[in-house]
Scaffold this active site. Structure first.
Site, mmCIF file in Angstrom:
data_model
loop_
_atom_site.group_PDB
_atom_site.id
_atom_site.type_symbol
_atom_site.label_atom_id
_atom_site.label_comp_id
_atom_site.label_asym_id
_atom_site.label_seq_id
_atom_site.Cartn_x
_atom_site.Cartn_y
_atom_site.Cartn_z
ATOM 1 N N LYS A 30 0.854 -1.202 0.000
ATOM 2 C CA LYS A 30 0.000 0.000 0.000
ATOM 3 C C LYS A 30 0.889 1.251 0.000
ATOM 4 O O LYS A 30 1.964 1.233 -0.602
ATOM 5 C CB LYS A 30 -0.982 -0.044 1.179
ATOM 6 N N HIS B 248 -8.520 -3.275 -5.986
ATOM 7 C CA HIS B 248 -8.449 -3.343 -4.525
ATOM 8 C C HIS B 248 -9.564 -2.490 -3.925
ATOM 9 O O HIS B 248 -9.899 -1.425 -4.461
ATOM 10 C CB HIS B 248 -7.078 -2.872 -4.030
ATOM 11 N N GLU C 161 -9.618 -0.508 -1.569
ATOM 12 C CA GLU C 161 -9.235 0.888 -1.263
ATOM 13 C C GLU C 161 -9.280 1.742 -2.519
ATOM 14 O O GLU C 161 -9.582 2.937 -2.460
ATOM 15 C CB GLU C 161 -7.852 0.901 -0.586
ATOM 16 N N GLY D 127 -7.125 -5.079 7.326
ATOM 17 C CA GLY D 127 -6.492 -4.200 8.307
ATOM 18 C C GLY D 127 -7.196 -4.138 9.650
ATOM 19 O O GLY D 127 -6.890 -3.276 10.472
ATOM 20 N N SER E 27 -6.301 -9.468 6.837
ATOM 21 C CA SER E 27 -5.766 -9.832 8.159
ATOM 22 C C SER E 27 -5.094 -11.195 8.190
ATOM 23 O O SER E 27 -5.153 -11.901 9.207
ATOM 24 C CB SER E 27 -6.865 -9.730 9.230
HETATM 25 P P1 PGA Z 1 -4.284 -6.638 5.524
HETATM 26 O O1 PGA Z 1 -4.574 -6.083 4.046
HETATM 27 O O2 PGA Z 1 -3.496 -7.933 5.352
HETATM 28 O O3 PGA Z 1 -3.486 -5.554 6.184
HETATM 29 O O4 PGA Z 1 -5.601 -6.895 6.151
HETATM 30 C C1 PGA Z 1 -4.899 -6.957 2.999
HETATM 31 C C2 PGA Z 1 -5.080 -6.190 1.720
HETATM 32 O O5 PGA Z 1 -5.632 -5.092 1.726
HETATM 33 O O6 PGA Z 1 -4.665 -6.679 0.641
#
Ligand code: PGA
Length: 250
Positions: free
Chosen positions: A15, A97, A99, A173, A212
């Site tokens: 990220k 993604h 995001e 996350g 996660s």
């Molecule tokens: P995370 O993110 O492992 O921090 O939960 C996964 C991702 O967004 O690909």
């Protein structure tokens, strides 16, 4: 795990994290994956792509980008194209993604165009799908996943150019993960919908779980049927954590 025709992939998504000093993690990951039973990728921010790719050259470590524009070039301030990512020595691009979908208004149609762009540049598309918390609470998970596959996966996808990543948005996350039964059910559903969309090659197409994933839960998640690897955010930033997940995939 995975059907033997699908080699697992563990991919790290850094990220908007990482300065040049973080290239030391790439070096450590490269050194730590010799003999790994899976493919391994790191997707650093755009500023590090070229140096990370140079560092990984000749090793089993793949370097990828976190996004690209659908066009090859043009008046698109701030964007980078799939061709530019390939030119930097990368092998794959994450698209869709959550995001990007949430923060940049990316629709399934835009994600589909980006998949075409990734293939135009000769790279592997890691295409993310997943339901939000409110969709999950509303019982819409399976319908959301079906729609995302129908609308964002181009029909010409193959097991060689596409990896799907199932990432429940509420698990990213947060430290929360779905139950193993829920992950298995979602992955089976995704594979079935993928088969309707792209035919028998769906059986050989890898479907990653993301959200996660950490060293302590990776082995149980990665052992589930139809889970062919992991897309890892936070736990990919440090080589020791990430290598713990890689080790769990074998
Ligand atoms: P995370 O993110 O492992 O921090 O939960 C996964 C991702 O967004 O690909």
């Amino acid at each position: 795990m995975a059907n033997p025709s699908r080699r697992p992939l563990v991919a790290g998504n850094w990220k908007m994290n990482g300065l040049r000093a973080s290239l030391a993690e790439v070096v450590a990951i490269k050194a730590g994956i010799a003999g790994a039973g899976c493919d391994v990728a790191i997707c650093p921010p755009a500023t590090l792509l070229r140096e990370a790719a140079a560092e990984a050259a000749g090793s089993g470590l793949l370097i990828g980008a976190q996004d690209c524009h659908a066009a090859a070039s043009g008046a698109n301030t701030g964007d980078i194209s799939a061709e530019m990512v390939a030119d930097a020595g990368c092998r794959l691009i994450i698209i869709g993604h959550s995001e990007r979908r949430a923060d940049h208004g990316e629709t399934n149609e835009i994600v589909r165009q980006k998949a075409e762009a990734v293939w135009r540049a000769g790279l592997l598309a890691v295409l993310c799908i997943g339901e939000t918390e409110s969709q999950r609470r509303g019982g819409e998970t399976m319908a959301v996943l079906a729609r995302q596959i129908l609308e964002s996966v181009p029909e010409k996808a193959t097991s060689a150019n596409l990896v799907v990543a199932y990432e429940p948005v509420w698990a990213i996350g947060t430290g929360l993960t779905p139950s193993e039964d829920d992950i298995a059910a979602a992955h089976a559903h995704i594979r079935a919908r993928l088969a309707e969309r792209i035919g028998t090659v769906a059986a050989a197409t890898s479907i990653l779980y993301g959200g996660s994933v950490k060293p302590s839960n990776a082995a149980s998640i990665l052992s589930l049927a139809d889970v062919d690897g992991a897309l890892v955010g936070g736990a990919s930033l440090k080589a020791a954590d990430f290598l713990g997940i890689v080790a769990a995939s074998s």
